[in-house]
Design a protein around this motif. Structure first.
Motif, PDB file in Angstrom:
ATOM      1  N   LEU A  61      36.978  41.037  29.155  1.00 27.85           N
ATOM      2  CA  LEU A  61      36.861  40.532  30.524  1.00 27.85           C
ATOM      3  C   LEU A  61      38.138  40.781  31.312  1.00 27.85           C
ATOM      4  O   LEU A  61      38.099  41.205  32.473  1.00 27.85           O
ATOM      5  CB  LEU A  61      36.540  39.034  30.495  1.00 27.85           C
ATOM      6  N   THR A  62      39.291  40.529  30.680  1.00 25.22           N
ATOM      7  CA  THR A  62      40.580  40.763  31.354  1.00 25.22           C
ATOM      8  C   THR A  62      40.751  42.230  31.725  1.00 25.22           C
ATOM      9  O   THR A  62      41.144  42.569  32.853  1.00 25.22           O
ATOM     10  CB  THR A  62      41.739  40.315  30.447  1.00 25.22           C
ATOM     11  N   LEU A  63      40.458  43.112  30.772  1.00 26.48           N
ATOM     12  CA  LEU A  63      40.585  44.545  31.034  1.00 26.48           C
ATOM     13  C   LEU A  63      39.573  45.016  32.075  1.00 26.48           C
ATOM     14  O   LEU A  63      39.871  45.894  32.895  1.00 26.48           O
ATOM     15  CB  LEU A  63      40.410  45.330  29.740  1.00 26.48           C
ATOM     16  N   GLU A  64      38.385  44.416  32.071  1.00 26.94           N
ATOM     17  CA  GLU A  64      37.347  44.769  33.053  1.00 26.94           C
ATOM     18  C   GLU A  64      37.796  44.424  34.468  1.00 26.94           C
ATOM     19  O   GLU A  64      37.637  45.210  35.407  1.00 26.94           O
ATOM     20  CB  GLU A  64      36.062  44.015  32.714  1.00 26.94           C
ATOM     21  N   VAL A  65      38.373  43.224  34.622  1.00 27.40           N
ATOM     22  CA  VAL A  65      38.841  42.787  35.939  1.00 27.40           C
ATOM     23  C   VAL A  65      40.001  43.658  36.418  1.00 27.40           C
ATOM     24  O   VAL A  65      40.041  44.089  37.581  1.00 27.40           O
ATOM     25  CB  VAL A  65      39.256  41.302  35.892  1.00 27.40           C
ATOM     26  N   LEU A  66      40.954  43.930  35.527  1.00 31.97           N
ATOM     27  CA  LEU A  66      42.089  44.779  35.902  1.00 31.97           C
ATOM     28  C   LEU A  66      41.620  46.178  36.281  1.00 31.97           C
ATOM     29  O   LEU A  66      42.109  46.769  37.259  1.00 31.97           O
ATOM     30  CB  LEU A  66      43.090  44.848  34.754  1.00 31.97           C
ATOM     31  N   SER A  67      40.670  46.726  35.528  1.00 28.34           N
ATOM     32  CA  SER A  67      40.139  48.059  35.842  1.00 28.34           C
ATOM     33  C   SER A  67      39.482  48.085  37.212  1.00 28.34           C
ATOM     34  O   SER A  67      39.631  49.048  37.974  1.00 28.34           O
ATOM     35  CB  SER A  67      39.113  48.475  34.775  1.00 28.34           C
ATOM     36  N   ALA A  68      38.766  47.000  37.546  1.00 30.52           N
ATOM     37  CA  ALA A  68      38.076  46.935  38.836  1.00 30.52           C
ATOM     38  C   ALA A  68      39.048  46.856  40.006  1.00 30.52           C
ATOM     39  O   ALA A  68      38.728  47.271  41.118  1.00 30.52           O
ATOM     40  CB  ALA A  68      37.140  45.725  38.862  1.00 30.52           C
ATOM     41  N   LEU A  69      40.256  46.340  39.751  1.00 36.03           N
ATOM     42  CA  LEU A  69      41.242  46.193  40.831  1.00 36.03           C
ATOM     43  C   LEU A  69      41.905  47.521  41.210  1.00 36.03           C
ATOM     44  O   LEU A  69      42.486  47.621  42.290  1.00 36.03           O
ATOM     45  CB  LEU A  69      42.330  45.193  40.417  1.00 36.03           C
ATOM     46  N   ALA A  70      41.824  48.537  40.334  1.00 35.38           N
ATOM     47  CA  ALA A  70      42.530  49.798  40.584  1.00 35.38           C
ATOM     48  C   ALA A  70      42.146  50.453  41.913  1.00 35.38           C
ATOM     49  O   ALA A  70      43.025  50.813  42.704  1.00 35.38           O
ATOM     50  CB  ALA A  70      42.320  50.762  39.423  1.00 35.38           C
TER      51      ALA A  70
END
Length: 358
Positions: A61-70
């Motif tokens: 979930l953390t990596l998913e959110v960070l990826s979406a912010l790019a």
């Protein structure tokens, strides 16, 4: 994930780490922090694809959110660097908030709640809508950069626009488009998942390596641009110019001011920098340098609006003509564009300005 993909992903991650450190230390401002944050999000994207499904849901979930912010962070960088008349991006903030909420809801509903038969509509909404929002951010970033190219008077920024469009924005668009295709096809992209991951990693590595080399060799003008400081289109300061150059520039300034103030060239709808340069009889690149360096404007629209709005103010004070007619008289083809430019410069609407002088 195969060995080749791991190696290429590691190479791409190393370039993102270098870029984050370089910008974080070199440019201690919004741009430096945003680029560093973008690099962290891009690294999260590369790591996320390498994790197995056995990892913790909270890690995913953390990596998913960070990826979406790019893509959003990339859009913010473009907005800060290439838009001179900035406003609070309310719609952008609401859009990325919606995207993150959907990403989190989707991850939690399918991984924790483990619905056996979710609604197809819900499935598509949770899967596709966030990717569509991120793709819009990427494409709009490209649009922001491309839209102001002709009117831009900063030569270093004009060059950077081309590199920006050819590099990071295109990469993010490819990533988001690929994710959308994976979601549209229920079984993903048959037989091409590893190949797609390798191609994305190679693309990211190549582009970030290019930008790292570019940032190391950045000129004085480029450094001023990234530092968000007032920059000129020439790397040579005005005080260091030869007397002949200063005298020639002063003559060009006088010619441009005469064309605009006395001949009222600004009244011509759709006036461009090329039109002005042709009217005055100088090369376009010289007109760009003079308006930027000697007259202190960053883009041609700012320069043009200053003459048009000043003329509009005089007409509003001295005539009973409706605002729509005045807008057309000073060269605007759209009343909404006139109203926006007027408020940006005068900090009030044309109607409010008229009331203040009645």
């Amino acid at each position: 994930m195969n060995t080749a993909n791991i190696i290429i992903s590691a190479m791409a991650i190393s370039q993102f780490i270098f870029l984050a450190i370089h910008f974080g230390l070199q440019y201690r401002n919004q741009i430096g922090r945003l680029v560093a944050a973008f690099c962290i999000c891009a690294i999260a994207y590369l790591i996320h694809d390498s994790l197995s499904h056995g990892n913790s849901i909270w890690v995913h979930l953390t990596l998913e959110v960070l990826s979406a912010l790019a893509p959003f962070l990339l859009w913010l960088v473009a907005y800060l660097l290439f838009v001179d008349d900035r406003r609070t991006p309310v719609i952008a903030i609401l859009s990325i908030t919606l995207c993150l909420v959907l990403e989190v809801a989707g991850e939690l509903s399918f991984s924790i709640i483990s619905w056996q038969q979710p609604s197809p509509l819900y499935d598509r909404l949770i899967s596709l809508l966030p990717q569509m929002i991120l793709l819009v951010f990427s494409l709009h970033a490209i649009g922001l950069v491309a839209r102001g190219y002709k009117a831009d008077l900063l030569e270093e920024r004009r060059k950077f626009r081309v590199a920006f469009i050819a590099g990071l924005s295109v990469v993010i668009a490819i990533i988001v488009s690929g994710n959308m295709l994976d979601n549209i096809l229920s079984d993903g992209l048959p037989g091409s998942g590893d190949l797609y991951d390798i191609l994305v990693s190679i693309c990211l590595f190549s582009v970030i390596l290019f930008f790292n080399l570019l940032s190391i060799q950045a000129s004085k003008g480029a450094n001023q641009l990234l530092a968000l400081k007032p920059a000129t289109s020439s790397s040579q300061d005005t005080v260091d110019q030869a007397p002949e150059r200063r005298d020639q520039d002063a003559r060009y300034v006088a010619m441009i001011e005469k064309a605009m103030s006395e001949e009222k060239l600004y009244e011509e709808p759709g006036l461009t920098l090329a039109d002005l340069a042709r009217h005055v009889g100088i090369m376009e690149y010289k007109a760009r340098r003079i308006i930027n360096q000697s007259m202190q404007y960053k883009n041609f629209n700012q320069f043009l609006n200053s003459y048009r709005i000043n003329a509009a103010c005089e007409l509003i004070k001295s005539t009973p003509h409706p605002v729509s007619r005045i807008a057309m008289d000073v060269g605007y083809s759209s009343l909404s564009v006139f109203n926006r430019a007027f408020k940006d410069l005068m900090k009030q609407t044309p109607s409010e300005y008229r009331k203040a002088y009645q």
